[in-house]
Write a protein that holds these residues in place. Structure first.
Motif, PDB file in Angstrom:
ATOM      1  N   HIS A   1      54.311  35.454  34.999  1.00 44.88           N
ATOM      2  CA  HIS A   1      53.203  36.045  35.759  1.00 44.88           C
ATOM      3  C   HIS A   1      53.252  37.569  35.713  1.00 44.88           C
ATOM      4  O   HIS A   1      52.700  38.248  36.583  1.00 44.88           O
ATOM      5  CB  HIS A   1      53.233  35.564  37.210  1.00 44.88           C
ATOM      6  CG  HIS A   1      52.856  34.127  37.366  1.00 44.88           C
ATOM      7  ND1 HIS A   1      53.761  33.104  37.188  1.00 44.88           N
ATOM      8  CD2 HIS A   1      51.664  33.543  37.655  1.00 44.88           C
ATOM      9  CE1 HIS A   1      53.144  31.946  37.379  1.00 44.88           C
ATOM     10  NE2 HIS A   1      51.884  32.188  37.656  1.00 44.88           N
TER      11      HIS A   1
ATOM     12  N   LEU B   1      51.746  39.634  33.927  1.00 47.88           N
ATOM     13  CA  LEU B   1      50.474  40.320  33.705  1.00 47.88           C
ATOM     14  C   LEU B   1      49.655  40.460  34.984  1.00 47.88           C
ATOM     15  O   LEU B   1      48.611  41.109  34.992  1.00 47.88           O
ATOM     16  CB  LEU B   1      49.630  39.575  32.662  1.00 47.88           C
ATOM     17  CG  LEU B   1      50.247  39.342  31.289  1.00 47.88           C
ATOM     18  CD1 LEU B   1      49.209  38.742  30.338  1.00 47.88           C
ATOM     19  CD2 LEU B   1      50.798  40.633  30.708  1.00 47.88           C
ATOM     20  N   VAL B   2      50.142  39.851  36.066  1.00 44.31           N
ATOM     21  CA  VAL B   2      49.401  39.856  37.332  1.00 44.31           C
ATOM     22  C   VAL B   2      50.221  40.549  38.407  1.00 44.31           C
ATOM     23  O   VAL B   2      51.431  40.305  38.538  1.00 44.31           O
ATOM     24  CB  VAL B   2      49.083  38.413  37.783  1.00 44.31           C
ATOM     25  CG1 VAL B   2      48.260  38.420  39.072  1.00 44.31           C
ATOM     26  CG2 VAL B   2      48.352  37.655  36.691  1.00 44.31           C
TER      27      VAL B   2
ATOM     28  N   ARG C   1      53.468  47.244  35.075  1.00 47.88           N
ATOM     29  CA  ARG C   1      52.516  47.526  34.003  1.00 47.88           C
ATOM     30  C   ARG C   1      53.244  47.840  32.692  1.00 47.88           C
ATOM     31  O   ARG C   1      52.867  47.312  31.642  1.00 47.88           O
ATOM     32  CB  ARG C   1      51.620  48.701  34.404  1.00 47.88           C
ATOM     33  CG  ARG C   1      50.740  49.218  33.285  1.00 47.88           C
ATOM     34  CD  ARG C   1      49.748  50.230  33.808  1.00 47.88           C
ATOM     35  NE  ARG C   1      49.108  50.964  32.714  1.00 47.88           N
ATOM     36  CZ  ARG C   1      47.951  51.586  32.826  1.00 47.88           C
ATOM     37  NH1 ARG C   1      47.298  51.569  33.968  1.00 47.88           N
ATOM     38  NH2 ARG C   1      47.438  52.242  31.811  1.00 47.88           N
TER      39      ARG C   1
ATOM     40  N   THR D   1      48.468  33.679  33.575  1.00 47.50           N
ATOM     41  CA  THR D   1      47.539  34.668  34.115  1.00 47.50           C
ATOM     42  C   THR D   1      46.219  34.016  34.518  1.00 47.50           C
ATOM     43  O   THR D   1      45.656  34.324  35.577  1.00 47.50           O
ATOM     44  CB  THR D   1      47.276  35.777  33.073  1.00 47.50           C
ATOM     45  OG1 THR D   1      48.522  36.370  32.701  1.00 47.50           O
ATOM     46  CG2 THR D   1      46.356  36.849  33.640  1.00 47.50           C
TER      47      THR D   1
ATOM     48  N   LEU E   1      44.726  34.089  38.309  1.00 46.79           N
ATOM     49  CA  LEU E   1      43.404  34.659  38.613  1.00 46.79           C
ATOM     50  C   LEU E   1      42.488  33.625  39.247  1.00 46.79           C
ATOM     51  O   LEU E   1      41.664  33.953  40.107  1.00 46.79           O
ATOM     52  CB  LEU E   1      42.766  35.204  37.337  1.00 46.79           C
ATOM     53  CG  LEU E   1      43.413  36.452  36.716  1.00 46.79           C
ATOM     54  CD1 LEU E   1      42.662  36.868  35.459  1.00 46.79           C
ATOM     55  CD2 LEU E   1      43.435  37.604  37.718  1.00 46.79           C
TER      56      LEU E   1
ATOM     57  N   PRO F   1      39.592  40.651  38.990  1.00 50.19           N
ATOM     58  CA  PRO F   1      40.610  40.789  37.944  1.00 50.19           C
ATOM     59  C   PRO F   1      41.062  42.221  37.709  1.00 50.19           C
ATOM     60  O   PRO F   1      42.229  42.467  37.388  1.00 50.19           O
ATOM     61  CB  PRO F   1      39.916  40.214  36.707  1.00 50.19           C
ATOM     62  CG  PRO F   1      38.969  39.205  37.253  1.00 50.19           C
ATOM     63  CD  PRO F   1      38.475  39.798  38.542  1.00 50.19           C
ATOM     64  N   SER F   2      40.154  43.177  37.867  1.00 52.60           N
ATOM     65  CA  SER F   2      40.520  44.578  37.659  1.00 52.60           C
ATOM     66  C   SER F   2      41.561  45.037  38.670  1.00 52.60           C
ATOM     67  O   SER F   2      42.317  45.980  38.420  1.00 52.60           O
ATOM     68  CB  SER F   2      39.286  45.478  37.743  1.00 52.60           C
ATOM     69  OG  SER F   2      38.694  45.401  39.036  1.00 52.60           O
TER      70      SER F   2
ATOM     71  N   LEU G   1      45.068  42.264  37.950  1.00 57.80           N
ATOM     72  CA  LEU G   1      45.834  42.411  36.718  1.00 57.80           C
ATOM     73  C   LEU G   1      46.721  43.651  36.740  1.00 57.80           C
ATOM     74  O   LEU G   1      46.312  44.708  37.228  1.00 57.80           O
ATOM     75  CB  LEU G   1      44.895  42.478  35.512  1.00 57.80           C
ATOM     76  CG  LEU G   1      44.129  41.204  35.147  1.00 57.80           C
ATOM     77  CD1 LEU G   1      43.120  41.496  34.045  1.00 57.80           C
ATOM     78  CD2 LEU G   1      45.098  40.111  34.706  1.00 57.80           C
TER      79      LEU G   1
ATOM     80  N   THR H   1      47.654  44.972  33.948  1.00 58.07           N
ATOM     81  CA  THR H   1      47.189  45.724  32.768  1.00 58.07           C
ATOM     82  C   THR H   1      45.696  45.507  32.551  1.00 58.07           C
ATOM     83  O   THR H   1      45.282  45.002  31.500  1.00 58.07           O
ATOM     84  CB  THR H   1      47.962  45.299  31.507  1.00 58.07           C
ATOM     85  OG1 THR H   1      47.813  43.863  31.344  1.00 58.07           O
ATOM     86  CG2 THR H   1      49.430  45.637  31.615  1.00 58.07           C
ATOM     87  N   PRO H   2      44.852  45.879  33.503  1.00 56.05           N
ATOM     88  CA  PRO H   2      43.405  45.636  33.343  1.00 56.05           C
ATOM     89  C   PRO H   2      42.809  46.385  32.162  1.00 56.05           C
ATOM     90  O   PRO H   2      41.803  45.952  31.591  1.00 56.05           O
ATOM     91  CB  PRO H   2      42.821  46.120  34.678  1.00 56.05           C
ATOM     92  CG  PRO H   2      43.819  47.118  35.186  1.00 56.05           C
ATOM     93  CD  PRO H   2      45.152  46.583  34.759  1.00 56.05           C
TER      94      PRO H   2
ATOM     95  N   PHE I   1      40.885  34.188  29.929  1.00 62.45           N
ATOM     96  CA  PHE I   1      42.317  34.046  29.695  1.00 62.45           C
ATOM     97  C   PHE I   1      42.659  32.612  29.298  1.00 62.45           C
ATOM     98  O   PHE I   1      43.521  32.383  28.444  1.00 62.45           O
ATOM     99  CB  PHE I   1      43.104  34.446  30.944  1.00 62.45           C
ATOM    100  CG  PHE I   1      43.356  35.927  31.070  1.00 62.45           C
ATOM    101  CD1 PHE I   1      44.378  36.527  30.346  1.00 62.45           C
ATOM    102  CD2 PHE I   1      42.567  36.716  31.891  1.00 62.45           C
ATOM    103  CE1 PHE I   1      44.621  37.898  30.441  1.00 62.45           C
ATOM    104  CE2 PHE I   1      42.793  38.087  31.995  1.00 62.45           C
ATOM    105  CZ  PHE I   1      43.816  38.681  31.269  1.00 62.45           C
TER     106      PHE I   1
END
Length: 279
Positions: free
Chosen positions: A137, A139-140, A153, A201, A205, A212-213, A216, A218-219, A230
């Motif tokens: 997880h 990426l979140v 990040r 991810t 979400l 999501p912006s 995340l 890494t948006p 995703f």
């Protein structure tokens, strides 16, 4: 991980046959060869041009490093790094010793990459070591108050960079070009690893109330992506991982695309019945 050891952060799934046997309807005398090919690709969700991957055992193991002695030295270093983690995993120790072992193994991979930037296997292994350390997880952003997201990040970017690089280095210039067994294994593992990250991810979400912006880590790498995007991307990576030989990727490709599989089965049965009735 590397072809020499299994130190996977992805749990093994139960063995399951996922290939649909080529049905006689695809070779019916009323269909042209082109029609049969089109039908097979439409009605079998696992079918695609990449299914024609050709593995040539006579090809060099590495596209960029042809010195066999040097390759053997690199593989030996990889094995030692992996064994640092595997030895710990088989014991009851955890916590700081585990973190230290992963850090040390990751450092070995980083040195290999610095000395041999075209050695795809090291990128794949380093990504997996970081996944073991930080989870799927990564990426979140974590929920507020659970754990620090400081540096998350950078970690997420590093893992994605390694997987993308491993895939780019191991993928042949042409989709019709034969590849070595070593290349196929790297691609199978790297695509499946990336699929696991994207799938985790997508699930996160789907259960998040945040945009999501905001959710995340890494948006900037996934502008406009939501859970469905995703999920689609993870299914494609699992599919490719399976095609290159990863059993987990093959199973997960079906798991993440159940509606296409169900639809394909229904349509196949309907066409079979139609041909039987006409016989």
């Amino acid at each position: 991980m590397a072809q020499h050891a299994a130190c996977s952060g992805i749990s093994e799934l139960p063995a399951k046959e996922t290939c649909i046997e080529t049905s006689p309807i695809y070779r019916h005398k009323k269909l042209t060869e082109n029609d049969s090919t089109v039908l097979e690709q439409i009605f079998d969700p696992e079918s695609a041009p990449v299914a024609g991957i050709q593995i040539d055992a006579s090809l060099p193991e590495n596209r960029f490093i042809h010195d066999s002695a040097e390759l053997q030295r690199l593989r030996s270093q990889e094995v030692r790094a992996i064994q640092m983690i595997e030895g710990l995993a088989s014991s009851s120790r955890g916590g700081q010793p585990r973190e230290n072992a992963i850090d040390a193994a990751t450092s070995v991979m980083s040195k290999l990459i610095a000395a041999h930037p075209t050695y795809a296997s090291a990128y794949n292994n380093r990504a997996q070591m970081r996944r073991l350390q930080h989870g799927d997880h990564v990426l979140v952003n974590p929920p507020t108050g659970t754990r620090k997201s400081e540096g998350l990040r950078d970690i997420a970017e590093a893992i994605l960079h390694d997987l993308n690089t491993a895939i780019n280095l191991a993928t042949p210039p042409s989709p019709t070009e034969s590849i070595s067994k070593s290349q196929a294994l790297i691609l199978a593992q790297a695509h499946t690893q990336r699929g696991a990250l994207l799938h985790a991810t997508a699930k996160a979400l789907a259960h998040s109330h945040l945009d999501p912006s905001e959710a995340l880590a890494t948006p900037h790498l996934f502008p406009g992506w939501g859970a469905e995007r995703f999920e689609e991307a993870s299914s494609r990576d699992f599919f490719l991982g399976g095609r290159y030989g990863n059993g987990i990727g093959r199973a997960m490709a079906v798991h993440t695309n159940p509606y296409a599989k169900l639809c394909g089965s229904i349509v196949q049965e309907a066409i079979k019945k139609e041909f039987r009735d006409q016989a």
